[in-house]
Design a protein around this motif. Structure first.
Motif, PDB file in Angstrom:
ATOM      1  N   LEU A 222       0.955  -1.147  -0.023  1.00  0.00           N
ATOM      2  CA  LEU A 222      -0.056  -0.090   0.258  1.00  0.00           C
ATOM      3  C   LEU A 222       0.620   1.138  -0.331  1.00  0.00           C
ATOM      4  CD1 LEU A 222      -2.595  -1.679   2.588  1.00  0.00           C
ATOM      5  CD2 LEU A 222      -3.079   0.058  -0.096  1.00  0.00           C
ATOM      6  N   GLU A 226       1.264   4.305  -3.612  1.00  0.00           N
ATOM      7  CA  GLU A 226       1.243   6.020  -2.612  1.00  0.00           C
ATOM      8  C   GLU A 226      -0.224   6.205  -1.875  1.00  0.00           C
ATOM      9  OE1 GLU A 226       1.728   8.378  -5.174  1.00  0.00           O
ATOM     10  OE2 GLU A 226       4.400   8.090  -4.781  1.00  0.00           O
ATOM     11  N   TYR A 227      -1.113   4.321  -0.711  1.00  0.00           N
ATOM     12  CA  TYR A 227      -1.841   4.747  -0.365  1.00  0.00           C
ATOM     13  C   TYR A 227      -2.006   5.122   0.938  1.00  0.00           C
ATOM     14  CZ  TYR A 227      -4.492   3.255  -4.489  1.00  0.00           C
ATOM     15  OH  TYR A 227      -4.976   3.432  -5.649  1.00  0.00           O
ATOM     16  N   LEU A 228      -0.842   4.170   1.380  1.00  0.00           N
ATOM     17  CA  LEU A 228       0.085   4.640   2.909  1.00  0.00           C
ATOM     18  C   LEU A 228       1.131   5.427   3.020  1.00  0.00           C
ATOM     19  CD1 LEU A 228      -1.422   3.804   6.041  1.00  0.00           C
ATOM     20  CD2 LEU A 228      -0.261   1.302   5.113  1.00  0.00           C
ATOM     21  N   ASP A 242      -8.145   3.097   6.352  1.00  0.00           N
ATOM     22  CA  ASP A 242      -8.410   4.089   5.221  1.00  0.00           C
ATOM     23  C   ASP A 242      -7.909   4.034   4.020  1.00  0.00           C
ATOM     24  OD1 ASP A 242     -10.109   5.661   7.150  1.00  0.00           O
ATOM     25  OD2 ASP A 242      -8.355   6.867   7.751  1.00  0.00           O
ATOM     26  N   ALA A 243      -6.357   2.667   3.882  1.00  0.00           N
ATOM     27  CA  ALA A 243      -5.857   3.135   3.237  1.00  0.00           C
ATOM     28  C   ALA A 243      -6.172   2.043   1.503  1.00  0.00           C
ATOM     29  CB  ALA A 243      -4.089   2.664   3.566  1.00  0.00           C
ATOM     30  N   ARG A 246      -9.611   3.295   0.057  1.00  0.00           N
ATOM     31  CA  ARG A 246      -9.948   3.549  -0.560  1.00  0.00           C
ATOM     32  C   ARG A 246      -9.034   3.034  -1.985  1.00  0.00           C
ATOM     33  NH1 ARG A 246      -4.938   6.887  -0.311  1.00  0.00           N
ATOM     34  NH2 ARG A 246      -4.676   7.013   2.361  1.00  0.00           N
ATOM     35  N   PHE A 247      -7.825   2.317  -1.882  1.00  0.00           N
ATOM     36  CA  PHE A 247      -7.781   1.150  -2.459  1.00  0.00           C
ATOM     37  C   PHE A 247      -8.948   0.298  -3.641  1.00  0.00           C
ATOM     38  CE2 PHE A 247      -5.392  -2.803  -4.405  1.00  0.00           C
ATOM     39  CZ  PHE A 247      -5.387  -2.689  -3.879  1.00  0.00           C
ATOM     40  N   ASP A 250     -10.785   2.576  -5.821  1.00  0.00           N
ATOM     41  CA  ASP A 250     -10.321   2.748  -7.250  1.00  0.00           C
ATOM     42  C   ASP A 250      -9.860   1.386  -7.584  1.00  0.00           C
ATOM     43  OD1 ASP A 250      -9.645   5.505  -6.260  1.00  0.00           O
ATOM     44  OD2 ASP A 250      -7.853   4.802  -5.598  1.00  0.00           O
ATOM     45  N   GLN A 251     -10.305   0.483  -6.972  1.00  0.00           N
ATOM     46  CA  GLN A 251      -9.775  -0.904  -8.174  1.00  0.00           C
ATOM     47  C   GLN A 251     -12.059  -1.335  -8.026  1.00  0.00           C
ATOM     48  OE1 GLN A 251      -7.308  -1.724  -9.241  1.00  0.00           O
ATOM     49  NE2 GLN A 251      -6.818  -0.654  -8.360  1.00  0.00           N
ATOM     50  N   GLN A 255     -16.226  -1.986  -0.593  1.00  0.00           N
ATOM     51  CA  GLN A 255     -15.097  -0.796  -0.144  1.00  0.00           C
ATOM     52  C   GLN A 255     -15.381  -1.252   1.606  1.00  0.00           C
ATOM     53  OE1 GLN A 255     -15.560   3.287  -0.662  1.00  0.00           O
ATOM     54  NE2 GLN A 255     -16.655   2.805  -3.183  1.00  0.00           N
ATOM     55  N   THR A 263      -9.153  -8.290  -2.149  1.00  0.00           N
ATOM     56  CA  THR A 263      -8.273  -6.990  -2.084  1.00  0.00           C
ATOM     57  C   THR A 263      -7.034  -7.023  -1.903  1.00  0.00           C
ATOM     58  OG1 THR A 263      -9.985  -5.363  -0.773  1.00  0.00           O
ATOM     59  CG2 THR A 263      -7.547  -4.947  -0.691  1.00  0.00           C
TER      60      THR A 263
END
Length: 275
Positions: A222, A226-228, A242-243, A246-247, A250-251, A255, A263
């Motif tokens: 992550l 750049e999600y974390l 949170d990371a 968001r990932f 986007d995928q 969620q 994931t």
């Protein structure tokens, strides 16, 4: 032989596990089953046999089988397997390594005496036949790397509350018994081969309040994407949640904020090598 079916089932699962864990040392790629568990130590490498050669060796009838024996100085997968059995039965303290040394001989002698066999310290036909009748498993008071690996699965499946340390304690016995009850297995509290096989097949989801190397490796991915930001500490906190959310967004994934199999698969696909 009585336990041959269980043995072969376990062997097949271990071979399958090898394909999942082969990249841990070099690439640290994490699969959705047993993600990140450290099964690449020198002691564990010999656990993965060629299933056909081992089946041939353990299912042979007649003079060839009767003449089979292993002594000090020998090494190989079959010795590793019987070391594991002896360890599960409480006759050997050291981690199996596939080498027939003095410690292994002492364990064989102890087992032979217990069963009323000739105490020659040799894995001879009579001793192998007797060992094949056993239904071994880990139980309270034992400790080691293999126990830790199964404890970690129980931990991530929420059967153990505290991060395990490799000692088969009362909490582990209770966790194993609860797992066996849920899976319709014999509720013995003993980590036998049938229970180990079932645990290996479990998909793992990582969530808040969990910690460990698998989570650290996923955090590194992550961070790479750049999600974390910061340091991967192996603790699943709010920033990781949170990371992950968001990932997932986007995928196009659900969620949940959890590192579920879908994931993790997406992370592995995007980051083949952990930086």
């Amino acid at each position: 032989m009585k336990s041959l079916k269980n043995i072969l089932i376990y062997i097949l699962s271990m071979i399958f596990l090898l394909s999942l864990t082969a990249s841990f040392e070099g690439e640290k790629i994490i699969d959705h089953n047993l993600m990140g568990l450290d099964l690449s130590s020198d002691q564990m490498k010999l656990a993965f046999y060629d299933k056909y050669s081992l089946m041939d060796q353990m299912d042979t009838e007649g003079p060839d089988r009767e003449g089979e024996q292993y002594v000090m100085g020998n090494s190989g997968d079959v010795i590793f397997y019987y070391q594991r059995v002896l360890r599960m039965l409480g006759h050997m303290d050291k981690e199996p390594d596939g080498n027939f040394d003095q410690t292994t001989k002492d364990a064989v002698v102890a087992y032979q005496r217990e069963k009323g066999l000739e105490s020659n310290g040799t894995l001879d036909y009579a001793t192998l036949e007797q060992l094949d009748l056993e239904e071994p498993g880990y139980t309270t008071g034992q400790q080691g790397e293999e126990i830790l690996q199964y404890q970690e699965i129980l931990y991530y499946l929420d059967y153990l509350e505290e991060k395990p340390q490799g000692t088969y304690d009362v909490a582990t016995t209770t966790a194993v018994r609860s797992y066996q009850q849920d899976k319709g297995l014999a509720e013995t509290g003993i980590l036998d081969m049938e229970t180990m096989d079932a645990l290996y097949r479990e998909p793992i989801t990582y969530g808040p309040e969990k910690e460990g190397e698998p989570i650290q490796l996923l955090q590194e991915k992550l961070i790479y994407l750049e999600y974390l930001f910061g340091t991967a500490d192996g603790k699943f906190g709010s920033m990781t949640t949170d990371a992950v959310t968001r990932f997932q967004q986007d995928q196009g994934l659900e969620q949940t904020g959890l590192l579920d199999p879908d994931t993790v698969e997406a992370l592995n696909r995007l980051v083949e090598v952990t930086p």
